[in-house]
Write an enzyme that holds these catalytic residues in place. Structure first.
Site, PDB file in Angstrom:
ATOM      1  N   GLU A 275       0.779  -1.428   0.070  1.00  0.00           N
ATOM      2  CA  GLU A 275      -0.002   0.081   0.057  1.00  0.00           C
ATOM      3  C   GLU A 275       0.866   1.373  -0.157  1.00  0.00           C
ATOM      4  O   GLU A 275       0.805   2.071   0.982  1.00  0.00           O
ATOM      5  CB  GLU A 275      -1.014  -0.015   1.260  1.00  0.00           C
ATOM      6  CG  GLU A 275      -1.890  -1.189   0.971  1.00  0.00           C
ATOM      7  CD  GLU A 275      -2.577  -1.504   2.558  1.00  0.00           C
ATOM      8  OE1 GLU A 275      -1.992  -0.881   3.654  1.00  0.00           O
ATOM      9  OE2 GLU A 275      -3.340  -2.371   2.683  1.00  0.00           O
ATOM     10  N   ARG A 314       2.638  20.358   6.340  1.00  0.00           N
ATOM     11  CA  ARG A 314       3.826  19.447   6.621  1.00  0.00           C
ATOM     12  C   ARG A 314       5.077  20.297   7.577  1.00  0.00           C
ATOM     13  O   ARG A 314       5.358  19.564   8.572  1.00  0.00           O
ATOM     14  CB  ARG A 314       4.299  18.748   5.572  1.00  0.00           C
ATOM     15  CG  ARG A 314       3.309  17.623   4.825  1.00  0.00           C
ATOM     16  CD  ARG A 314       3.846  16.718   3.871  1.00  0.00           C
ATOM     17  NE  ARG A 314       4.808  15.689   4.578  1.00  0.00           N
ATOM     18  CZ  ARG A 314       5.866  15.839   4.527  1.00  0.00           C
ATOM     19  NH1 ARG A 314       6.591  16.842   3.845  1.00  0.00           N
ATOM     20  NH2 ARG A 314       6.925  14.999   5.158  1.00  0.00           N
ATOM     21  N   TYR A 318       5.094  18.760  11.168  1.00  0.00           N
ATOM     22  CA  TYR A 318       6.291  17.740  11.343  1.00  0.00           C
ATOM     23  C   TYR A 318       7.563  18.210  11.275  1.00  0.00           C
ATOM     24  O   TYR A 318       8.185  17.537  11.295  1.00  0.00           O
ATOM     25  CB  TYR A 318       6.076  16.593  10.004  1.00  0.00           C
ATOM     26  CG  TYR A 318       4.635  15.973  10.106  1.00  0.00           C
ATOM     27  CD1 TYR A 318       4.087  15.332  11.236  1.00  0.00           C
ATOM     28  CD2 TYR A 318       3.922  16.110   8.961  1.00  0.00           C
ATOM     29  CE1 TYR A 318       3.053  14.716  10.803  1.00  0.00           C
ATOM     30  CE2 TYR A 318       2.738  15.247   8.539  1.00  0.00           C
ATOM     31  CZ  TYR A 318       2.238  14.695   9.744  1.00  0.00           C
ATOM     32  OH  TYR A 318       1.090  13.902   9.564  1.00  0.00           O
ATOM     33  N   CYS A 346      -1.649  34.208  10.750  1.00  0.00           N
ATOM     34  CA  CYS A 346      -1.290  34.862  11.640  1.00  0.00           C
ATOM     35  C   CYS A 346      -0.731  33.806  12.770  1.00  0.00           C
ATOM     36  O   CYS A 346      -1.212  33.885  13.961  1.00  0.00           O
ATOM     37  CB  CYS A 346      -2.353  35.815  12.212  1.00  0.00           C
ATOM     38  SG  CYS A 346      -2.687  37.142  11.130  1.00  0.00           S
ATOM     39  N   TYR A 375       0.411  14.092   1.015  1.00  0.00           N
ATOM     40  CA  TYR A 375      -0.133  14.760   2.362  1.00  0.00           C
ATOM     41  C   TYR A 375       0.071  16.393   2.140  1.00  0.00           C
ATOM     42  O   TYR A 375       0.638  17.175   3.142  1.00  0.00           O
ATOM     43  CB  TYR A 375       0.915  14.429   3.418  1.00  0.00           C
ATOM     44  CG  TYR A 375       0.488  12.974   3.593  1.00  0.00           C
ATOM     45  CD1 TYR A 375      -0.449  12.314   3.899  1.00  0.00           C
ATOM     46  CD2 TYR A 375       1.797  11.889   3.184  1.00  0.00           C
ATOM     47  CE1 TYR A 375      -0.614  10.803   4.083  1.00  0.00           C
ATOM     48  CE2 TYR A 375       1.555  10.788   3.087  1.00  0.00           C
ATOM     49  CZ  TYR A 375       0.444  10.162   3.576  1.00  0.00           C
ATOM     50  OH  TYR A 375       0.515   8.705   3.556  1.00  0.00           O
TER      51      TYR A 375
END
Length: 421
Positions: A275, A314, A318, A346, A375
């Site tokens: 997958e 992202r 992360y 902001c 993503y």
């Protein structure tokens, strides 16, 4: 490899100048390369040549129907984690018998929709889910095909927020309890056991964690077969990483990953499902943004661009790295300048990069965030009342808008005001 290259000093998506797309749709926007999507799918398909297998694209990485149809027409199945993704895959033309339903929180309504519409299998994550699925299947007069996701307690050596195979993660059942849960499933009249599922995390950059997990799956397969279960399919999840920074050491190749699968599991005679999501879509997409202002601060210069954390979250979520390049290539020998590249939201978290070297930039210049196909658009929001940005698919010298930018009226008019106001 991707198909975003400079030609005559202008960044192109395949054979289309990125600046031409910007002029047509405005900025910011996402652009995807058909050639890259198909190439990356083929790498996985070829890596498993000689085995009975299905490459199920993990559509949570990038779920636009045009992307799904592109991959499905090449032979891909789909891995979905919600009924919305299931229905999106079906709308894109993916048959139910090529869709795998994963996820820890499937509801009875979601199970019912998938059973009525057709499903390849459910990857079951817990005993309560197994009981709920059995009840739904019996109520429909059906038998639900399942694998059970086992948690092998393997450290994927990836970011904590995308690790899924350790004992403290919410995913799957402990592998030590697998025999009991399979026995429970075998006693249910609405359940058909077809195999085992495992997925240890995302953005893995070495093969050792896969090898450790797959070794445990091989042992479990032999044990469950000895217990009388017909284990004929192994769903091995995804997770192979991509190089976000050009200077980084490249993660293992799909060919190496496929060789590992054959070496550790090939003797079992099982159908193999994988997958992949990020590796298929990640380098197949870029986000393009325009510089609004150049702002000088205390000891640093800021490039304020029209893309923001709501468009590409992202880096904020992360601390993720994206290579950032100018759409118009700098002349050879031009000195680089360090910039903090930030958006207009902001929050201080709306920062894409700090002290990133670029050629001298000015208002109106276009920049591209590489490796933004996975993503990116799927995690975007309308935070700060910013409309979702367009998605564009390129195919050779053609491009098409596959999700338009909504107008402010369209965005605002989704709200309804109660009568008493």
């Amino acid at each position: 490899m991707d198909h975003f290259l400079y030609k005559d000093g202008v960044l192109h998506a395949e054979d289309v100048p990125v600046s031409e797309i910007a002029a047509a749709v405005g900025t910011p926007f996402y652009a995807y390369s058909t050639a890259t999507l198909l190439r990356h799918y083929a790498l996985f398909d070829d890596a498993l040549e000689g085995t009975d297998h299905l490459v199920c694209y993990a559509m949570k990485a990038a779920g636009n129907q045009a992307i799904l149809r592109t991959l499905a027409q090449a032979g891909a199945g789909m891995d979905v984690v919600s009924v919305g993704e299931y229905l999106r895959a079906r709308a894109a033309g993916v048959p139910g018998d090529r869709i795998v339903f994963s996820g820890v929180g499937k509801t009875a309504d979601e199970m019912r929709t998938a059973l009525e519409g057709g499903i390849r299998q459910f990857n079951v994550e817990s005993e309560p889910e197994l009981e709920a699925l059995n009840d739904v299947a019996l109520s429909l007069g059906q038998v639900a095909p399942i694998t059970i996701r086992v948690n092998p307690d393997v450290d994927a050596k990836t970011h904590a927020k995308i690790a899924t195979g350790k004992s403290e993660n919410k995913f799957g059942i402990p592998i030590a309890r697998a025999r009991d849960v399979y026995a429970m499933a075998a006693a249910m009249k609405g359940i058909e056991i077809v195999g085992i599922d495992v997925h240890i995390g995302s953005q893995l950059t070495e093969l050792a964690p896969f090898e450790q997990a797959y070794g445990k799956v091989a042992e479990l397969t032999e044990t469950l077969r000895a217990d009388g279960h017909n284990i004929r399919r192994l769903d091995l999840g995804g997770g192979l990483g991509i190089p976000y920074a050009r200077s980084n050491e490249a993660p293992p190749l799909p060919l190496e990953y496929g060789a590992l699968i054959k070496r550790t599991l090939g003797h079992l005679g099982c159908e193999i499902e994988i997958e992949p999501g990020r590796l298929i879509a990640g380098n197949a997409g870029i986000m393009v943004s325009k510089v609004i202002y150049l702002k000088s601060g205390e000891g640093r210069d800021f490039l304020i661009v029209d893309g923001a954390m709501n468009d590409l979250i992202r880096p904020a979520m992360y601390d993720a790295y994206h290579d950032i390049v100018p759409v118009i290539e700098a002349e050879p020998g031009v000195d680089q300048h360090p910039y903090d590249i930030v958006g207009p939201v902001c929050e201080s978290g709306d920062t894409f990069a700090k002290q990133r070297d670029l050629p001298p930039m000015t208002a109106g210049d276009l920049i591209a965030f590489r490796s933004a196909g996975a993503y990116g658009a799927v995690m975007a929001s309308e935070y700060n009342a910013r409309p979702l940005i367009p998605e564009v698919l390129v195919n050779g010298d053609q491009f098409a808008v596959i999700r338009p930018r909504p107008t402010f009226d369209e965005m605002i008019n989704r709200d309804t005001i109660p009568e008493w106001l």
